[in-house]
Design a protein around this motif. Structure first.
Motif, PDB file in Angstrom:
ATOM      1  N   TYR A 112      -6.123   5.792  -3.122  1.00 55.24           N
ATOM      2  CA  TYR A 112      -4.724   5.409  -3.305  1.00 55.24           C
ATOM      3  C   TYR A 112      -4.160   6.077  -4.549  1.00 55.24           C
ATOM      4  O   TYR A 112      -4.899   6.379  -5.494  1.00 55.24           O
ATOM      5  CB  TYR A 112      -4.581   3.890  -3.465  1.00 55.24           C
ATOM      6  CG  TYR A 112      -5.259   3.079  -2.394  1.00 55.24           C
ATOM      7  CD1 TYR A 112      -4.771   3.073  -1.085  1.00 55.24           C
ATOM      8  CD2 TYR A 112      -6.390   2.335  -2.679  1.00 55.24           C
ATOM      9  CE1 TYR A 112      -5.398   2.335  -0.094  1.00 55.24           C
ATOM     10  CE2 TYR A 112      -7.021   1.591  -1.699  1.00 55.24           C
ATOM     11  CZ  TYR A 112      -6.528   1.598  -0.409  1.00 55.24           C
ATOM     12  OH  TYR A 112      -7.154   0.874   0.563  1.00 55.24           O
ATOM     13  N   GLN A 148       0.798  -1.218   0.000  1.00 55.16           N
ATOM     14  CA  GLN A 148       0.000   0.000   0.000  1.00 55.16           C
ATOM     15  C   GLN A 148       0.832   1.269   0.000  1.00 55.16           C
ATOM     16  O   GLN A 148       0.325   2.340  -0.307  1.00 55.16           O
ATOM     17  CB  GLN A 148      -0.955   0.017   1.191  1.00 55.16           C
ATOM     18  CG  GLN A 148      -0.281   0.207   2.545  1.00 55.16           C
ATOM     19  CD  GLN A 148       0.202  -1.089   3.152  1.00 55.16           C
ATOM     20  OE1 GLN A 148       0.264  -2.099   2.467  1.00 55.16           O
ATOM     21  NE2 GLN A 148       0.526  -1.074   4.414  1.00 55.16           N
ATOM     22  N   ARG A 188      -0.935   5.660  -0.017  1.00 54.08           N
ATOM     23  CA  ARG A 188      -2.299   5.821   0.509  1.00 54.08           C
ATOM     24  C   ARG A 188      -2.557   7.310   0.692  1.00 54.08           C
ATOM     25  O   ARG A 188      -1.709   8.029   1.207  1.00 54.08           O
ATOM     26  CB  ARG A 188      -2.439   5.092   1.848  1.00 54.08           C
ATOM     27  CG  ARG A 188      -2.286   3.582   1.737  1.00 54.08           C
ATOM     28  CD  ARG A 188      -2.226   2.913   3.108  1.00 54.08           C
ATOM     29  NE  ARG A 188      -0.993   3.251   3.817  1.00 54.08           N
ATOM     30  CZ  ARG A 188      -0.926   3.892   4.962  1.00 54.08           C
ATOM     31  NH1 ARG A 188      -2.046   4.307   5.558  1.00 54.08           N
ATOM     32  NH2 ARG A 188       0.224   4.153   5.523  1.00 54.08           N
ATOM     33  N   ILE A 241      -0.255   0.009  -6.409  1.00 55.69           N
ATOM     34  CA  ILE A 241      -0.503   1.077  -5.448  1.00 55.69           C
ATOM     35  C   ILE A 241       0.844   1.541  -4.904  1.00 55.69           C
ATOM     36  O   ILE A 241       1.638   0.741  -4.416  1.00 55.69           O
ATOM     37  CB  ILE A 241      -1.405   0.596  -4.307  1.00 55.69           C
ATOM     38  CG1 ILE A 241      -2.813   0.291  -4.836  1.00 55.69           C
ATOM     39  CG2 ILE A 241      -1.479   1.636  -3.190  1.00 55.69           C
ATOM     40  CD1 ILE A 241      -3.732  -0.334  -3.798  1.00 55.69           C
TER      41      ILE A 241
END
Length: 239
Positions: free
Chosen positions: A199, A68, A177, A174
């Motif tokens: 994202y 992430q 975040r 990704i």
């Protein structure tokens, strides 16, 4: 997600066991039954769409849980565009920037001399109040004339996109975040975006383009029939 069901088979026992053993067996059977019911409640979610396709997890290297990235402020982006899938999943996409890099997704082999990799960043948002499947609706396009002749046959035109543009094999990931959004989660084998999470996604070509390709040459389109069914690509405008 289809769930196979295998019924329990009971077997008659001779009446030579004592009452204590029968009582213990009954208690265990009851516990197993309760656990099975509980499992059924978890697997058969009440918000499942009738007739919907089974959800699929993100493929390896495609932004699965754990990939992430850091939390960042919302980047400057173009106007957001909303999309809804046949299953009812809702997404909002907004283009951030495009460019070229020898390693746009981290450590990879250096491109051949006179070539580079193209990439683009966009913000992907779950526009609903429930988790939605992690998907990557945007595709990266570049002019055919900016693709080396040796790999030009791999650069595919798509319906609804200008004929002089094509898309090379690419990878999406990704990279950050937005605003402290929670990371994607695994839900019964499918990678899901939490409600309202945003994202930064980077899409990058896996095959090189000519070194003289510029950010102005690159375009982001959503063209897959899963997101748009009028056979016209929808362009995501950069800021």
């Amino acid at each position: 997600m289809a769930t196979s069901y295998r019924p329990h088979h009971s077997h008659r026992r001779k009446k030579n066991s004592n009452a204590g053993r029968l009582g213990l067996a009954g208690a265990l059977a009851g516990a197993v039954g309760i656990a099975a019911v509980a499992a059924g409640i978890v697997i058969l979610r009440p918000d499942a769409e009738p007739g919907a396709e089974p959800a699929k997890p993100a493929s390896a290297g495609q932004g699965a849980p754990g990939a992430q990235g850091p939390s960042v402020p919302a980047p400057k982006a173009g106007p957001p565009v909303g999309f809804t899938t046949p299953e009812g999943y809702g997404y909002s996409l907004a283009a951030v920037k495009a460019g070229t890099d020898g390693q746009p997704l981290g450590a990879t082999g250096a491109p051949p001399s006179g070539t580079t990799y193209a990439y683009a960043d966009y913000v992907l948002t779950n526009s609903q109040r429930r988790p939605v499947l992690l998907d990557y609706p945007a595709d990266l396009f570049l002019p055919k004339e900016r693709v080396p002749p040796s790999t030009r046959e791999r650069c595919m035109p798509q319906p609804g996109i200008p004929d002089d543009m094509c898309t090379l094999p690419n990878q999406s990931k990704i990279t950050a975040r937005v605003g402290g959004a929670k990371a994607p989660v695994d839900e019964n084998g499918s990678t899901m975006i939490p409600a309202g999470a945003s994202y930064v996604v980077r899409i990058a070509t896996e095959l090189p383009a000519d070194a003289d390709v510029s950010a102005d040459d690159l375009r982001l389109y959503v063209w897959n029939a899963r997101f748009t069914n009028d056979r016209k690509g929808i362009r995501l405008a950069f800021p």
